[in-house]
Design a protein around this motif. Structure first.
Motif, PDB file in Angstrom:
ATOM      1  N   PRO A 150       0.803  -1.221  -0.067  1.00 29.95           N
ATOM      2  CA  PRO A 150      -0.092  -0.136   0.071  1.00 29.95           C
ATOM      3  C   PRO A 150       0.873   1.338  -0.096  1.00 29.95           C
ATOM      4  O   PRO A 150       1.959   1.380   0.511  1.00 29.95           O
ATOM      5  N   ILE A 151       0.433   2.176  -0.791  1.00 27.51           N
ATOM      6  CA  ILE A 151       1.163   3.516  -0.784  1.00 27.51           C
ATOM      7  C   ILE A 151       0.207   4.750  -0.924  1.00 27.51           C
ATOM      8  O   ILE A 151      -0.808   4.680  -1.456  1.00 27.51           O
ATOM      9  N   THR A 152       0.602   5.622  -0.105  1.00 26.61           N
ATOM     10  CA  THR A 152      -0.382   6.778   0.109  1.00 26.61           C
ATOM     11  C   THR A 152       0.153   8.032   0.578  1.00 26.61           C
ATOM     12  O   THR A 152       1.458   8.111   1.325  1.00 26.61           O
ATOM     13  N   LEU A 204       5.354  10.845   2.090  1.00 22.01           N
ATOM     14  CA  LEU A 204       4.757   9.174   1.815  1.00 22.01           C
ATOM     15  C   LEU A 204       4.395   9.091   3.117  1.00 22.01           C
ATOM     16  O   LEU A 204       5.186   8.778   4.207  1.00 22.01           O
ATOM     17  N   PHE A 205       3.262   8.501   3.366  1.00 16.18           N
ATOM     18  CA  PHE A 205       2.543   7.907   4.727  1.00 16.18           C
ATOM     19  C   PHE A 205       2.655   8.929   5.702  1.00 16.18           C
ATOM     20  O   PHE A 205       2.555   8.578   6.893  1.00 16.18           O
ATOM     21  N   ASN A 206       2.939  10.006   5.130  1.00 16.80           N
ATOM     22  CA  ASN A 206       3.122  11.419   6.441  1.00 16.80           C
ATOM     23  C   ASN A 206       4.061  10.978   7.537  1.00 16.80           C
ATOM     24  O   ASN A 206       3.953  11.182   8.568  1.00 16.80           O
ATOM     25  N   LEU A 210       9.267   6.158   6.948  1.00 16.48           N
ATOM     26  CA  LEU A 210       8.408   5.235   5.866  1.00 16.48           C
ATOM     27  C   LEU A 210       8.652   5.602   4.702  1.00 16.48           C
ATOM     28  O   LEU A 210       8.755   5.222   3.419  1.00 16.48           O
ATOM     29  N   SER A 211       8.591   7.122   4.410  1.00 17.37           N
ATOM     30  CA  SER A 211       8.877   7.719   3.380  1.00 17.37           C
ATOM     31  C   SER A 211      10.192   7.781   2.718  1.00 17.37           C
ATOM     32  O   SER A 211      10.090   7.236   1.136  1.00 17.37           O
ATOM     33  N   GLN A 212      11.262   7.903   3.371  1.00 10.62           N
ATOM     34  CA  GLN A 212      12.593   7.550   2.944  1.00 10.62           C
ATOM     35  C   GLN A 212      12.575   5.910   2.421  1.00 10.62           C
ATOM     36  O   GLN A 212      13.270   5.808   1.296  1.00 10.62           O
ATOM     37  N   THR A 213      12.258   4.925   2.960  1.00 11.67           N
ATOM     38  CA  THR A 213      12.369   3.658   2.810  1.00 11.67           C
ATOM     39  C   THR A 213      11.444   3.270   1.551  1.00 11.67           C
ATOM     40  O   THR A 213      11.795   2.756   0.624  1.00 11.67           O
ATOM     41  N   MET A 214      10.185   3.911   1.489  1.00 14.85           N
ATOM     42  CA  MET A 214       9.335   3.737   0.029  1.00 14.85           C
ATOM     43  C   MET A 214       9.995   4.490  -0.998  1.00 14.85           C
ATOM     44  O   MET A 214      10.078   3.685  -2.102  1.00 14.85           O
TER      45      MET A 214
END
Ligand SMILES: *[C@@H]1O[C@H](CO)[C@@H](O)[C@H](O)[C@H]1NC(C)=O
Length: 260
Positions: A150-152, A204-206, A210-214
């Motif tokens: 999932p990505i948001t 990403l994901f606020n 997590l944003s860096q990983t994604m």
């Protein structure tokens, strides 16, 4: 009473006649057949036509880069795009991505058309180009899944295509205005084949971690990710290129663009 009213309403005054006349003149001026901008080179439809077009259009694109008022061509660099909506519906990616207030930079200055294949009797123009860099910066909103994950998120996005081969397929149709033949594009199909795509989606994901990983994951798998998105980007760019091309095609008779 009613009759007189109507008569009054339709009775033309000097002022309204003047407005009508001015409007008619303005319309005639803006609708009149135009010629290509003077700085453009023209090509004759002979055996050297496809080769001639390569140089002529490469030059024309650079001339049009800052835009052209007479033909209502907007600035092409940076190119401002209000919104790009990409729906990627096929597994393993199922995603909706919206990019707003997009600035496309570097695209024109690093583009070179390499080859034309034309069949003007069929109103068909195909060309291959190479673009060193297409940088898209804008506000994104995204939700869905990429490679089952999932990505948001929403925030600033940077999508940069490097060393991209592009095939352009311009599918035209003839039309007539005041007894003169013109060609307009019904379709402008684009396909992108980049050597590398860099993506960065802020926030990403606020969540910063997590944003860096994604983002790392997306870039490690850029080819798979971009393959799903590229049809969406190509459709959006095709629409933009068609609209810009038609600003010229719809105002200049076909025989003034492509000499007989
Ligand atoms: C966008 O990404 C490209 C590729 O990573 C990078 O070279 C460029 O500096 C970035 N642009 C901005 C404005 O951050």
């Amino acid at each position: 009473m009613e009759l007189r009213m109507r008569y009054r309403l339709t009775q033309p005054t000097t002022a309204s006649l003047l407005v009508l006349a001015t409007t008619a003149v303005l319309m005639a001026v803006s609708c009149a057949a135009k010629d290509l901008p003077e700085a453009f080179d023209k090509c004759k439809r002979d055996s050297n036509f496809d080769k001639c077009l390569v140089d002529a259009v490469n030059k024309a694109i650079q001339i049009l880069k800052p835009g052209n008022k007479e033909f209502e061509v907007p600035a092409l660099e940076p190119l401002h795009v209000k919104s790009l909506v990409i729906d990627a519906g096929t597994a393993p990616i199922n995603l909706r991505q919206t990019l707003k207030n997009v600035m496309v930079t570097d695209m024109i200055s690093t583009s070179k058309i390499q080859r034309y294949r034309t069949d003007l009797d069929k109103y068909l123009i195909i060309c291959d180009s190479f673009t060193g860099r297409i940088q898209m910066l804008g506000d994104y909103e995204m939700s869905g899944r990429i490679l089952l994950l999932p990505i948001t998120g929403n925030g600033r996005a940077n999508i940069t295509l490097v060393n991209t081969k592009i095939e352009h397929r311009l599918i035209g149709e003839p039309f007539e205005k005041d007894g003169v033949q013109y060609m307009r594009l019904k379709e402008y199909r684009v396909s992108f084949d980049p050597k590398r795509v860099y993506m960065h989606f802020e926030n990403l994901f606020n969540d910063a971690t997590l944003s860096q990983t994604m983002n790392r994951f997306l870039n490690d798998n850029w080819e798979t990710v971009f393959n799903e998105l590229k049809v969406g980007y190509a459709k959006s760019f095709g629409r933009i290129f068609r609209e810009i091309s038609n600003r010229l095609f719809e105002k200049i008779p076909m025989d003034s663009i492509f000499l007989r």
